[in-house]
Write an enzyme that holds these catalytic residues in place. Sequence first.
Site, PDB file in Angstrom:
ATOM      1  N   ASP A 492       0.821  -1.205   0.000  1.00 32.08           N
ATOM      2  CA  ASP A 492       0.000   0.000   0.000  1.00 32.08           C
ATOM      3  C   ASP A 492       0.857   1.259   0.000  1.00 32.08           C
ATOM      4  O   ASP A 492       2.062   1.219   0.255  1.00 32.08           O
ATOM      5  CB  ASP A 492      -0.925  -0.010   1.221  1.00 32.08           C
ATOM      6  CG  ASP A 492      -2.277   0.627   0.925  1.00 32.08           C
ATOM      7  OD1 ASP A 492      -2.359   1.426  -0.034  1.00 32.08           O
ATOM      8  OD2 ASP A 492      -3.243   0.329   1.640  1.00 32.08           O
ATOM      9  N   ASP A 562     -10.013   2.383  -3.855  1.00 37.11           N
ATOM     10  CA  ASP A 562     -10.553   2.101  -2.523  1.00 37.11           C
ATOM     11  C   ASP A 562     -12.079   2.111  -2.526  1.00 37.11           C
ATOM     12  O   ASP A 562     -12.696   1.734  -1.531  1.00 37.11           O
ATOM     13  CB  ASP A 562     -10.036   3.129  -1.515  1.00 37.11           C
ATOM     14  CG  ASP A 562      -8.692   2.739  -0.922  1.00 37.11           C
ATOM     15  OD1 ASP A 562      -8.282   1.573  -1.095  1.00 37.11           O
ATOM     16  OD2 ASP A 562      -8.048   3.588  -0.290  1.00 37.11           O
TER      17      ASP A 562
END
Length: 791
Positions: A492, A562
């Site tokens: 990430d 996301d």
Amino acid sequence: MIVTNSNVFLLQTKNTAYMFRRLESGHLEHLHYGGLLFPNKNDCLNHLDEVAAAVAPKHFNGAGNLNNYSDEHSSVMLEQLTLEMSSFGKGDIRDPFVELTYADGSSTVDFLYECHKVTDGKKPLSTLPSSYAEDVAVLDDKIQQLVVTLKDKEYGARLKLIYSVFPECDVITRSAVLSNESKEDIRIDRILSTCVDFNSPSHKFTSFHGRWADEMGKYESICSGGKVVSEELAAGESGSRSNPLVIVSSPSADDFSGDCYGFNLIYSGNHYEALSSNGNSMSRFVSGIQPVGFSWILAPGSKFEAPEAVMTYSDKGMNAMSINMQDFVREHIVRGTWKKKERPILINSWEASYFNITQNSLVSLAKEAKKCGIELFVMDDGWFGKRNNDNSSLGDWYENKKKLPGGIKELANKITDLGMSFGLWVEPEMVNEDSDLYRSHPEWAVTVPGHPHSKGRNQMNLDLTRDDVQDYVIDTMKKVFSSGKVSYVKWDMNRIFSDRYSTALAPEKQGEFQHRYYIGLYRIMKELTESFPEILFEGCSAGGNRFDLGILCYFPQIWGSDDTDAMCRVDIQRGYSYGYPASTIGAHVSACPNHQTLNTVPMETRFEVAAAGCFGYELNLCDMSEADKKLVSDQVEFYKKHRKLFQFGDYYRLPDNSYIIVSKDKTKAVAFVVEKNARPNNDYRCLRTVGLDDYKLYNMTGRKVPHSLKDFGSLVNTQTPIHVKQDGILHTIMDKVVNMSGEEQKETATGASFNNHGVALNSSFCGTGNNEGTRIMRTGDTRLYVFEEVK
């Protein structure tokens, strides 16, 4: 193939040609990029000069206030030429390819032809990721590379223009390498990767923009004068705000027709793409590193590599252009063990548990996933340091023993003992102030010493320009990945950059920070992926949305967004399809109401949207009903049956947000239809395909979707002898007993009929009746249709 007689250079792929020539002044004049100039390859050498002369613009007279290049070449006026490389100072006042400042303060740059070389194969860049051409020879055309060397004789600088030709996917790449062969420093103020001049004034510029959780929106502008720009100005990554993928096309071009040029950049930092027109007869496209905030001190004897740019052309619209790009990414960007390997179906713990994880809760979730046929379990954030929220512990990559008493090793063993693979989440590029790492090495954080720092998500960037920080990340990640049976890593990156500064760089070199950061990151990624070739790495970076070809050179897939809302993902994933294959796009089914939008759509819709990518689930199966878990099992079974098609087929966009994916051998396809605005009496919806073989016969079968009696609300009372209270006890009991599966539709026809006319979908529900053939598609509903060749 590449053909040259030292004056004219022809780069030709299966369906496209790129031509430029050397002028007597030494400048390179761009002549053509588009369809084939020599369909018969044997004609190339004999007629290069004639064809070049025929297609070249004719400039016999001056144009008023243009500058003559020199007394010796007084007829050369750079502003009216289509150029392969441009700079300021000698008469070309358009967007430059390169800007330099020499030691005497001069910014006049004049690169002229010195020599060239053609080689078979492709040499990679040494400091940056680039495309590759291993063991590829298709259509009797080898992949070749042309290097044209230019020299600024006044200042001892050399510029190499590098072209690579990939015949089978109609792609040409460009890069540039600048060398300082003088005895004094040269400051690079701008160096781009590609420059294409067009002899036409008006083009459509298509670019992709958005924000966190709302990425890849498609935007179109007609540039008939002035400039249109797509850029990541200062965020520090390829970014949600502007993706480096852009399209230049004829104004009327669409998915099915028109001249289309696709451009992308193998780079993950700030980028710049611009289309400009002088409003008369010329346009210029440039792409490369964002010049704003960039500078580089090039010492004597050193060189600088610009990122590689990717170019493709089609005269058959944006779908054909996209297929070229998708093939190129699959064949020449993605590499390693997972290049052509089908991606596993995963369950991710994030939206199921967020930071609140324990070994027992994770194993319970994995057990439910295993029952549904899911293959990979991923432990997301919250497993390390004192990480109970996003305020602390980034950089402290050791297990939280309160949550994982036996560490990663014991948890991984428990997961693999279930017959599943195990993966985990990391964010190696970041550090929290509340961390052991920051307390030990505050100088490793990206900050301006003595000044306040702007944080993002309560964290700071690590200074990857430093070798010691790179070494730390490599060493700690090797320990994490070796601590158990790790098969998957979610990498990430949740914030953009601010206060860009490195204490390891001199003040005059701070303009090098962002580019050096990515050189450092690429070194880290290269070493880790080579050390763990069997691990499936997914670049997450959804906070920064670093979805680009640079990351894909190391990680074969990237988390798309996301935002897991299915209706949002229809648009986001459609945006990616213009330049990226489905095998690179992470897409998950999540819970409803959705955690980003609070929207609610059926489980089937969430599945059918997520199926066009690297598929998985991100919800708490432990809290789901047995009926819903049965739906998940059915979805997993269907996806496994068609996984190769979904991930590696040719993706064509269809009208109304629909798509079709066709296998390379055209024996199988799956089409997707979505209803974004349901209206009554919709009996005339037609699914017209693209890409099927006209001469094959296909069976088409619609995927039967489950319906609930409760979907009909109080309409149930039109069919019952007694009144049934909506959502009451009796209604609930009836819903469990009555089977309300969706419509069945089966058709057999030729590929030509499906392609040229389409198939009429079943009559839609309109409130006056319902039978087993009625198509019930409410706003937010979708449907998949499978096409299989009749043998």
